[in-house]
Design an enzyme around this catalytic site. Structure first.
Site, PDB file in Angstrom:
ATOM      1  N   GLN A  89       0.837  -1.189   0.000  1.00 48.16           N
ATOM      2  CA  GLN A  89       0.000   0.000   0.000  1.00 48.16           C
ATOM      3  C   GLN A  89       0.876   1.245   0.000  1.00 48.16           C
ATOM      4  O   GLN A  89       1.779   1.358   0.830  1.00 48.16           O
ATOM      5  CB  GLN A  89      -0.876  -0.034   1.259  1.00 48.16           C
ATOM      6  CG  GLN A  89      -1.841   1.117   1.398  1.00 48.16           C
ATOM      7  CD  GLN A  89      -1.957   1.600   2.836  1.00 48.16           C
ATOM      8  OE1 GLN A  89      -1.055   2.234   3.372  1.00 48.16           O
ATOM      9  NE2 GLN A  89      -3.072   1.296   3.479  1.00 48.16           N
ATOM     10  N   GLY A  90       0.653   2.147  -0.928  1.00 45.65           N
ATOM     11  CA  GLY A  90       1.461   3.368  -0.999  1.00 45.65           C
ATOM     12  C   GLY A  90       0.624   4.601  -0.735  1.00 45.65           C
ATOM     13  O   GLY A  90       0.217   5.294  -1.666  1.00 45.65           O
ATOM     14  N   SER A 122       1.147   6.744   2.631  1.00 48.56           N
ATOM     15  CA  SER A 122       1.914   7.726   3.415  1.00 48.56           C
ATOM     16  C   SER A 122       3.081   8.319   2.646  1.00 48.56           C
ATOM     17  O   SER A 122       3.710   7.656   1.820  1.00 48.56           O
ATOM     18  CB  SER A 122       2.489   7.064   4.668  1.00 48.56           C
ATOM     19  OG  SER A 122       1.476   6.796   5.581  1.00 48.56           O
ATOM     20  N   SER A 144       4.954  -1.163   3.933  1.00 47.52           N
ATOM     21  CA  SER A 144       5.211  -2.490   4.465  1.00 47.52           C
ATOM     22  C   SER A 144       5.269  -3.483   3.299  1.00 47.52           C
ATOM     23  O   SER A 144       4.423  -3.452   2.405  1.00 47.52           O
ATOM     24  CB  SER A 144       4.074  -2.796   5.428  1.00 47.52           C
ATOM     25  OG  SER A 144       4.067  -4.108   5.827  1.00 47.52           O
ATOM     26  N   GLU A 197      -9.053  -0.889   7.041  1.00 44.43           N
ATOM     27  CA  GLU A 197      -7.794  -1.068   7.747  1.00 44.43           C
ATOM     28  C   GLU A 197      -7.987  -1.012   9.267  1.00 44.43           C
ATOM     29  O   GLU A 197      -7.289  -1.670  10.022  1.00 44.43           O
ATOM     30  CB  GLU A 197      -6.814   0.026   7.293  1.00 44.43           C
ATOM     31  CG  GLU A 197      -5.404  -0.202   7.769  1.00 44.43           C
ATOM     32  CD  GLU A 197      -4.459   0.861   7.241  1.00 44.43           C
ATOM     33  OE1 GLU A 197      -4.931   1.890   6.734  1.00 44.43           O
ATOM     34  OE2 GLU A 197      -3.239   0.654   7.370  1.00 44.43           O
ATOM     35  N   SER A 231      -3.146   7.907  13.584  1.00 47.07           N
ATOM     36  CA  SER A 231      -2.671   7.985  14.971  1.00 47.07           C
ATOM     37  C   SER A 231      -3.871   7.963  15.912  1.00 47.07           C
ATOM     38  O   SER A 231      -4.994   8.271  15.524  1.00 47.07           O
ATOM     39  CB  SER A 231      -1.891   9.273  15.199  1.00 47.07           C
ATOM     40  OG  SER A 231      -2.774  10.366  15.347  1.00 47.07           O
ATOM     41  N   ASN A 232      -3.619   7.587  17.150  1.00 47.97           N
ATOM     42  CA  ASN A 232      -4.721   7.487  18.097  1.00 47.97           C
ATOM     43  C   ASN A 232      -5.353   8.842  18.377  1.00 47.97           C
ATOM     44  O   ASN A 232      -6.527   8.920  18.753  1.00 47.97           O
ATOM     45  CB  ASN A 232      -4.249   6.784  19.368  1.00 47.97           C
ATOM     46  CG  ASN A 232      -4.061   5.293  19.114  1.00 47.97           C
ATOM     47  OD1 ASN A 232      -4.285   4.818  17.995  1.00 47.97           O
ATOM     48  ND2 ASN A 232      -3.666   4.561  20.133  1.00 47.97           N
TER      49      ASN A 232
END
Lengths: 391, 350, 391, 350
Positions: free
Chosen positions: C129-130, C132, C164, C247, C371-372
C-alpha cells in the site's frame, strides 16, 4: 552565594519563631475539624485574624511601608508550612491579603491605598473576588456584567458566580465591562464594590457536597463611585492578570497540608487489613511520592525566585496539587468503603461523610482558578513556546 | 529550608561546564558512534575525567574537587542529557566517595588515585538489580553488594558474562566472584551499604531526568517545526497537552533528585525516602516523556536514523534498574505505614 | 431472530471445520516464532498462501463470484481466531486480500477485476500500500507524489514511506496527486503500479527495533498506464477512504492473538516470585481484562453488523487494541528486567530480546493506520457529533 | 460465537420498553424527589413490577416472564440510565432467580409470589461488601450471605442500622441476624452462593454501565451547547479527547456485562472470570466517564441543582460495591496464573 547562606540561616530562626508564636496563641478549639462552621464562626475567625495582626503575622509578605514585614517567598512558605502544621483555620481574608492588597500596592492611588490597605491588614474589611460569570468561566474575558458611567458613578448590572465568601464579605474586587464596544480584553475595568450597596443580592449555591461556600451575586442598578476603579478605566484586564498569577502561585498551600491526609490513608490501609499488601502499599506510596514532589517543586521554585515573583511556571503548581489532591481523596473513598464493609465503628462512618464532602470539593479544584486544561495550554504555549492554536 | 535545590553557584557552575563540554565534544556523531560499534569511548572518558568529574566528590586531599552531592546532581543530569555512553555515574557518585568514606587505608591508597584520575573505570552492582552491572566487562574495579555488605574488587577478582541490555550502548554484564575472594580485606566498613544504595538511587534518578529532559526538548522542537494540516503540530491542543503533561512529570521529578542528593549528603532522617521519591518520580517521568516523545515524533521517531531512540532506550534501561517504580513506591508506602506522628523517616520536622 | 439463530448454529460448525483444516494443513515449523525470517521465508509464505487458496480459505469474505465464499464478519472473525489460535504466520498478501481486492470489487472496471482479482486470490501477486509520504502522515490528503498525464500514461515522481512489504511486493496500490490545482482532497487518484516498472527504487527503513519491515519507495519518472486508475481520475480520495475504514476495522486481529502474550506475562510473574503479590496480580489481571474487553467489543460489533460493514466506531477498535498491546508489552519489559536480575537462564535472555523488538513495534501501533489522536477526533466528531475544530 | 451480545429481539424489546417507561414516568423531577426526601418511591416500584420486571427471570410457571439473563442485561442498563432509585436489580436479577433455583418448595411458595408481583421488596448482601445491603431497611426479604452459604430471611428475622451511603438516594443499612435464626430452613441449596455472586456482579456492572451512559450523554450534550471563547467547548481537541476516552471506556465495558450475563445463564466455564471482567471494566468506565463529566461540565456540574451529581454519586457507590476494581483484577490475575494451557477458566476453547 552569601545571600543564599544568609537566607538559609535566617529561615531556620524564622521557623522556630513562627512555630513558637502559633503554639502560644492559637486557641486549641480552632484546630478541630469542623470547628469553624455555624454563625459564630465568623466572629471567631475575625478575632483570630486580629490576633495574627497584633502578632505581626497578618501579611508578612506585604512591604514594611504598608504594615507588612517585607518577607520573600521562602519566609512566606515557612509561615504557611507552620500554619498548616499546627492546623490553624483557613485565612478569612485571603482575597484581601493576597489579591486586593498587592493589587492596590501595584495599581492603586495613594488615596486608595490609605482607604483600604490598613483595613485589610486589620481584617476590618473582609474581601471577596468577583471575576467569574455564568458565561465567562475559562473564557474570563468574555464577562458581561455592565458598568455604565453616569457622572462620577458606575451603574452596575449583571451577575457574578462562584464567589467564595460573598455571604459575609464587606467588599468585592470585581471585574466589570465598562466598554462594550471595545475588543473583549480592552473594555474591562477593575472596580472595588461595597457589598452593602443597595441593589446587590447574594444567593449561596448549594454544591454537590451539600455545602454552600460559593455564591451567586446579582447586581441590579448598583451605584459605585468611579473613584473605586483600580488602574485606568477599561484597563482592568491588565490589573487582573497579575492577580490571577498570584492565585495560581506558590505560597498559598504547602505540602504540610497533605501530611495529615496521608496519615489518614495510612491508617485506613492498616485498618482494612491491607498493611502488608503490595498493591495497597504501592498506592499509599504513590501519594507519598506526589506530596513529596509537590514539596520539592515548591522548594525549587522558591530557590530559583529571589523576589517571590513567578512566571507561567506557576501553572505547574496549580495543576499538580489539584490532581494530587483529587487522587488522594479518591483512594480514601475506596478505603472508607472497604472499611465500612468491615467495621461497626461509628467513628469510621463519621469520618466517611466528612471525607466524602472534601472528596467532591477536591474534584472541583481541577476546574477553579483556571481549569487544568487552561493550565496545560499556558504551559505549552508560554513555558515551552509551542505555537498558539488557531482560533 | 531544604538546601538550595540545585540553584547555588557551585552546582550551576559544574553543570554548565559539563554541558558546554558535551556540546563541544559529544555531538550526535559521537553518541551515534557508541551505538554503532558498541565499544567504550575511552578518549571521551579520559576527557571527562580530566575535567575532574570522576573525583568530584572526593576530598581535595586525595585529589578530588571536594564538592557535595547536591552540587553534582545537576551535572549528572547533563550526562543523561548528553547521551554520552560512559560509566561515569557509578564511578563518580558511588564508588569513589564510598571508598573514601568506608575503605581501609589500603583500599583508599590502592583504588582512589586511578579512579579519580580516570585511569581506571569502576562498575557497581549496588541497586542495579541482581549481580548485574553496567560496563562491568570494561571495568577495572567492581563494587559488589553481597549479603548486605559491600566488597571492593579489582579486575582479577571477578569475571563477567555479557547479558541483554535494553540500551545497546550501555552494556551490561553479570559478574561472578569465587567465594574465596570475598574477605575482610575486600569488605568495606559498616554503613557503606545503605550509603551506597542511597547514592546509586539519587544519581540514577538525576541521570534519568537528564535523559527525559533531552527527549522532551527534542519533542518540543519537533512539535514546533513539523507541519500537518497546514500548521505546526504543536498548535494542536492534543499535542500541547501531551507535551505539557510530560513537562509536568519531568519538572516535578528533577528537584526530587536534587533534594535526595542533599538529604544523602546531610545524612537527613528522610534520606532513604527521598531517594525512593526521586527514583519513582524519575521512572514515571521517563515513561510519560518517552510515550509523548514517540507519539509526537510520529513515524520518524521509530527509525534507527533518528536519534530519539538513543535516549528512549537508555530511559527504558534506567527506568527499571536501581529499583523499579513499584519497588520504591512500596518502600514509601511501608515507611508511611510505619510512620508515627513525629517520626522523621518520611516528612521530618512535622 | 431466526437469522441469528441460524448463524449461531452455523458458526459452531464453521469453527470446527477451520480448526480441523488448519491442523491438518499447517506445516508445524511455520508456527515457530521467528520461523519466517531470512530469504527463503518468502517462498515458504507464498506456498502457504497457495495452500490456503487450494483449501478455499484464501479470502472467505470475498463474494463467491470472485472466488471467495461470501462469508460475513462473524465467519471471518472465527477464521481469524482459529488462524491465530494455531499460530499460523501473518498473511503475506494482506493488502491484496483486504484492501486492493475489495476496492477493485467496489470501484474497478470489469477488465481491472479480471486482470488482478484472481492473481491476488492465488497469491501470484503480492501487494503493498502506498499512501503515506514524509510530509503526509496524519494529514494524508496533503500527499504530493505527482502523476502527470502524458497520453495514456502517468509520469510519476515522488516518494512514499512506511510501505510495508515493499521489498517483495509485486504491485502497489498508491495514491498520487493528479491535479495540483484542485483542493487537496480533490486532486488525488488511486493508481495500481507494477513494482518492477523502471524508475522505482525501494529502500528499507531500519527501525528502532533493528528490523526493516517498512520501506521508502522512490519514483523517478515512473511510467504507469492511466488504465491502472481505480475509479475516476482525481477521485482517489473517495476510493481510499473506504479502504482506510477496512484497515481500522474488525476482522484483522482477534483477542486470540493476545492470549499467548498473557500466558507469557503470567509465567514471568510467577518466575519472578510475584505470583502471590497483590500488585503483580492486579497488573496481570488488568491485561486479562483488556484482552477480554477487546474480545467482547469485537463480538458485540459483529452481532450488531449484519453485513460486515462498520462505521466510524471502527476507530474504537484500532485505538483499543493498540493501547492494550503497548501496555501489555510494557509490563513484560518490566518483568523481563526483574527476571534477568534473578536468573542465569539463557532462555529468558533470548526471550528478552525478542519481546523487546515486539515492544518497540507495539508502541508504533499507536501511530500507524491513523494515529490514536486522529481516532479520538473521529470518535468525538463522527460518533458523538461534537462540533469540528476550527482549522 | 458468544451469544447475541444484547442485540437480539427479546433483549432489545425489554430494554426499549423499560426505557420508554422511564422516559414517561421517571423524569428528572421524580429522580430529584427521591434525592430530596430520601424515601423509597413505592408507586414507581409498583409500576415497574407491574411491567413484569421483578419477575423477568422467573419461569412462566411461577408467574415470571421466563427470559434469560442475557435478555435482561440491556434493561438493567436502562435502570442505571434512568436514575430511578429503586432496589430493582437485587430483586429481579439475584433474589428471585436464586430462590426459584435453590429454594425449597416451601421457600419458593412463601417468597416468590410477593417478590414477583412487586408486593414485597428484596435486599441482598451478596457481593455488596460486608453485611451491608442497599435498601435493607425498606426490604421485606433479605438474601444473606454467611459462611459461604446463602440464607433467605423475612423481615422479622433481621434488623437493620442505617450506614453512610455515598449515594443519598441509595440507602444502605447494615443487617444483623440472631445466630439462632439461621438454620436449614433458611439456607438455600448448595451452589446458590457462587451463582448469586455471579449474578450480583454482572447485574451491578450493567447497572453501573447505564449510569455511565447517562453521564456521558449529559457530557456530550453540554459540550455541544456550552460556549467559551466564542465556540462550543466540544470543538476543543482537549475536550474531544477527554470525551472520546470516556466513550471508549464505556462502550468497551458494556458488552462485557452482556457477555457475563450470557456466561452465567449458560453456565460457561469462564462465567466467574467474565463477571470479574464486567465489574472491573464498569468500575473503570464509571471513574473515567465521571472524571470527564465533571471536568467538561465545569462549575455547573458541582452544583446540587444540576442533575449530574445524582449519577456521579450512584456511580461512586457502585464503583466500590460488588467487588472493587482491585478485587476483580486480582481474581482475574490469579485465574490467569492458575490457567493451564487449555483450561477454560479465562478463555474457554483455546
Amino acid at each position: 552565594m552569601s545571600a543564599l547562606t544568609e537566607t538559609t540561616l535566617d529561615v531556620a530562626t524564622w521557623r522556630d519563631e513562627v512555630r513558637g508564636w502559633l503554639k502560644a496563641h492559637l486557641p486549641a478549639d480552632l484546630t478541630e475539624p469542623g470547628a469553624l462552621t455555624g454563625p459564630e464562626a465568623l466572629h471567631r475567625r475575625r478575632a483570630w485574624e486580629r490576633e495574627l495582626y497584633d502578632g505581626g503575622y497578618a501579611a508578612i509578605h506585604w512591604p514594611k511601608e504598608y504594615g507588612g514585614r517585607g518577607m520573600g517567598a521562602a519566609h512566606r512558605m515557612i509561615f504557611q508550612e507552620e500554619y498548616e502544621r499546627i492546623g490553624a483555620p483557613p485565612r478569612l481574608n485571603i482575597q484581601g491579603l493576597m489579591l486586593v492588597g498587592p493589587t492596590l500596592m501595584e495599581h492603586g492611588t495613594d488615596a486608595q491605598r490609605q482607604r483600604w490597605l490598613d483595613a485589610i491588614l486589620r481584617c476590618e474589611q473582609v474581601w471577596c473576588q468577583g471575576f467569574s460569570e455564568p458565561d465567562a468561566g475559562s473564557d474570563l474575558a468574555s464577562l458581561r456584567t455592565a458598568a455604565r458611567i453616569e457622572g462620577d458613578r458606575y451603574i452596575i448590572n449583571g451577575q457574578k458566580i462562584w464567589t467564595s465568601g460573598a455571604t459575609y464579605a464587606d467588599w468585592m474586587f470585581a471585574l466589570v465591562r465598562t466598554n462594550p464596544e471595545a475588543p473583549k480584553h480592552r473594555g474591562i475595568s477593575a472596580v472595588l464594590i461595597d457589598m452593602r450597596t443597595p441593589g446587590i443580592s447574594v444567593r449561596p449555591i448549594r454544591q454537590i457536597n451539600g455545602r454552600g461556600t460559593f455564591s451567586e451575586v446579582f447586581f441590579d442598578n448598583v451605584e459605585v463611585p468611579v473613584a473605586n476603579t483600580i488602574g485606568a478605566v477599561d484597563d482592568g484586564w491588565n490589573v487582573a492578570m497579575g492577580a490571577l498569577l498570584l492565585e495560581r502561585g506558590i505560597g498559598r498551600r504547602s505540602y504540610v497540608k497533605y501530611v495529615p491526609l496521608l496519615r489518614t490513608l495510612s491508617s485506613l490501609t492498616t485498618s482494612t487489613g491491607a498493611g502488608r499488601d503490595g498493591a495497597a502499599l504501592e498506592e499509599l506510596g504513590t501519594h507519598v511520592m506526589q506530596v513529596s514532589k509537590y514539596r520539592h517543586h515548591v522548594g525549587r521554585t522558591l530557590a530559583e525566585s529571589s523576589n517571590g515573583a513567578f512566571g507561567p511556571e506557576a501553572s505547574l503548581n496549580k495543576l499538580f496539587w489539584s490532581e494530587m489532591e483529587a487522587a488522594l481523596y479518591e483512594s480514601g473513598m475506596k478505603l472508607l468503603n472497604d472499611l465500612s464493609a468491615l467495621s461497626d465503628d461509628s467513628a469510621v462512618l463519621d469520618g466517611y461523610g466528612r471525607w466524602e464532602a472534601e472528596y467532591w470539593h477536591a474534584r472541583a479544584t481541577r476546574i477553579f482558578a483556571g481549569s487544568n486544561q487552561i493550565q496545560k495550554n499556558i504551559i505549552a504555549e508560554r513555558v515551552l513556546g509551542l505555537p498558539k492554536e488557531k482560533r | 529550608m531544604t538546601g538550595s535545590y540545585g540553584a547555588d553557584e557551585t552546582s550551576v557552575e559544574l553543570a554548565t561546564g559539563l554541558r558546554e563540554f558535551f556540546n563541544e565534544h559529544c555531538g550526535l556523531d559521537r553518541v551515534r558512534a557508541a551505538w554503532s560499534d558498541g565499544s567504550l569511548d575511552l578518549a571521551l572518558w579520559g576527557e571527562v575525567a580530566a575535567l575532574g568529574f570522576t573525583g568530584a566528590l572526593a576530598s581535595e586531599e586525595v585529589g578530588g574537587l571536594g564538592v557535595q552531592p547536591e552540587d553534582l546532581v545537576l551535572a549528572i543530569e547533563e550526562i543523561g542529557y548528553s547521551g554520552a555512553s560512559l560509566p561515569l555515574v557509578d564511578t563518580a557518585a558511588v564508588v569513589v566517595p564510598i571508598i573514601e568514606r568506608y575503605g581501609s587505608a589500603e583500599q583508599r591508597a590502592s583504588f582512589l588515585p586511578g579512579l579519580i584520575s580516570g585511569e581506571r573505570i569502576a562498575a557497581s552492582t549496588v541497586m542495579f538489580g541482581g549481580d548485574r552491572a553496567m560496563f562491568a566487562a570494561e571495568a577495572d574495579v567492581l563494587l559488589l553488594e553481597r549479603d548486605d555488605c559491600l566488597h571492593l574488587l579489582d579486575r582479577r577478582q571477578f569475571s563477567t558474562v555479557e547479558v541483554h541490555s535494553p540500551d545497546p550502548a550501555s552494556r551490561l554484564a553479570r559478574v561472578s566472584v569465587e567465594s574465596s575472594v570475598l574477605s575482610d580485606a575486600t569488605r568495606l566498613a559498616a554503613g557503606a551499604t545503605d550509603d551506597a544504595r542511597g547514592r546509586a538511587v539519587w544519581a540514577a534518578s538525576a541521570l534519568l531526568n537528564g535523559v527525559s529532559r533531552r527527549m522532551l526538548e527534542m519533542t518540543v522542537d519537533h512539535a514546533k517545526t513539523r507541519e500537518q494540516f497546514g500548521r505546526a503540530i504543536g498548535s494542536f491542543q492534543a499535542v500541547k497537552h501531551l507535551i505539557a503533561d510530560a513537562w509536568v512529570a519531568m519538572e516535578s521529578s528533577r528537584p526530587c533528585a536534587w533534594y535526595a542528593a542533599h538529604a544523602c549528603s546531610q545524612g537527613l532522617a528522610d534520606a532513604a525516602a527521598a531517594a525512593s521519591v526521586a527514583k519513582a518520580s524519575a521512572s514515571d517521568a521517563a515513561r510519560v516523556v518517552g510515550d509523548s516523545a514517540l507519539q509526537v515524533h510520529g513515524g520518524i521517531g521509530f527509525t534507527w536514523e533518528h536519534p530519539l531512540h538513543f535516549w528512549m532506550k537508555r530511559g527504558k534501561l534506567l527506568e527499571h534498574a536501581y529499583g523499579s517504580r513499584g519497588f520504591h513506591l512500596r518502600s514509601l508506602g511501608a515507611a508511611m505505614r510505619d510512620d508515627q506522628q513525629g517520626s522523621d523517616a518520611v516528612f521530618p520536622g512535622l
